[in-house]
Design a protein around this motif. Structure first.
Motif, PDB file in Angstrom:
ATOM      1  N   ASP A  15       1.077 -25.230  -0.156  1.00 29.95           N
ATOM      2  CA  ASP A  15       0.180 -24.177   0.323  1.00 29.95           C
ATOM      3  C   ASP A  15      -1.271 -24.644   0.450  1.00 29.95           C
ATOM      4  O   ASP A  15      -2.169 -23.834   0.630  1.00 29.95           O
ATOM      5  N   THR A  16      -1.504 -25.943   0.376  1.00 25.35           N
ATOM      6  CA  THR A  16      -2.823 -26.501   0.657  1.00 25.35           C
ATOM      7  C   THR A  16      -2.747 -27.326   1.933  1.00 25.35           C
ATOM      8  O   THR A  16      -3.381 -27.024   2.918  1.00 25.35           O
ATOM      9  N   SER A  17      -1.932 -28.370   1.897  1.00 29.07           N
ATOM     10  CA  SER A  17      -1.790 -29.205   3.100  1.00 29.07           C
ATOM     11  C   SER A  17      -0.436 -29.016   3.767  1.00 29.07           C
ATOM     12  O   SER A  17      -0.209 -29.509   4.861  1.00 29.07           O
ATOM     13  N   CYS A  18       0.471 -28.318   3.115  1.00 29.64           N
ATOM     14  CA  CYS A  18       1.782 -28.050   3.701  1.00 29.64           C
ATOM     15  C   CYS A  18       2.184 -26.635   3.288  1.00 29.64           C
ATOM     16  O   CYS A  18       2.668 -26.419   2.185  1.00 29.64           O
ATOM     17  N   VAL A  19       1.956 -25.702   4.150  1.00 31.99           N
ATOM     18  CA  VAL A  19       2.157 -24.298   3.807  1.00 31.99           C
ATOM     19  C   VAL A  19       3.646 -23.949   3.760  1.00 31.99           C
ATOM     20  O   VAL A  19       4.382 -24.163   4.723  1.00 31.99           O
ATOM     21  N   GLY A  20       4.075 -23.450   2.614  1.00 32.42           N
ATOM     22  CA  GLY A  20       5.423 -22.918   2.453  1.00 32.42           C
ATOM     23  C   GLY A  20       6.568 -23.904   2.635  1.00 32.42           C
ATOM     24  O   GLY A  20       7.685 -23.497   2.889  1.00 32.42           O
ATOM     25  N   CYS A  21       6.289 -25.179   2.520  1.00 33.61           N
ATOM     26  CA  CYS A  21       7.332 -26.214   2.657  1.00 33.61           C
ATOM     27  C   CYS A  21       8.031 -26.156   4.018  1.00 33.61           C
ATOM     28  O   CYS A  21       9.177 -26.562   4.156  1.00 33.61           O
ATOM     29  N   ALA A  22       7.346 -25.672   5.041  1.00 34.05           N
ATOM     30  CA  ALA A  22       7.941 -25.528   6.366  1.00 34.05           C
ATOM     31  C   ALA A  22       8.477 -26.848   6.905  1.00 34.05           C
ATOM     32  O   ALA A  22       9.520 -26.881   7.568  1.00 34.05           O
TER      33      ALA A  22
END
Length: 119
Positions: A15-22
């Motif tokens: 949720d900082t550099s990769c939102v929600g493990c998308a």
């Protein structure tokens, strides 16, 4: 039958550099990168944080197993997300991925993989 996997993400990066493990979900759903050799369908049954530094992964996985057991399911493999791989290589994460992977494999009897994608 599907291969049931769990993904462990870096608690400081998610949720900082990769939102929600998308990116991890995309790779798993499309069977790309680390998932491309899996022949059966993939079912992500959980994702959980590493437990933050210094990494309390085993207690998290113990709790996750209790939850999954109560739902009459389990997991066939564990994947450390690419964020964890990068954190240990580039950002002074104190987690010993080789050591913790061996402990997880021994305790839960499933293979552990490091990295999920190259996005």
């Amino acid at each position: 039958m599907a291969r049931r996997i769990g993904i462990i993400y870096c608690q400081r990066i998610q949720d900082t550099s990769c939102v929600g493990c998308a990116k991890c979900y995309k790779a798993a759903n499309e069977k790309t990168f680390e998932f491309e050799t899996i022949e059966e369908n993939i079912q992500v049954v959980f994702k959980t944080g590493c437990g933050d530094c210094p990494g309390l992964v085993l207690p998290r996985l113990d709790l996750q197993k209790v939850v999954l057991d109560s739902l009459d399911t389990g997991f066939d493999a564990i994947y450390f997300g690419t964020c964890v791989k990068k954190a240990t290589a580039l950002m002074n994460c104190p987690m010993n991925l080789e050591g913790i992977s061996a402990k997880i494999e021994e305790k839960f009897g499933v293979p552990v993989f490091v990295g999920t994608h190259d996005y």
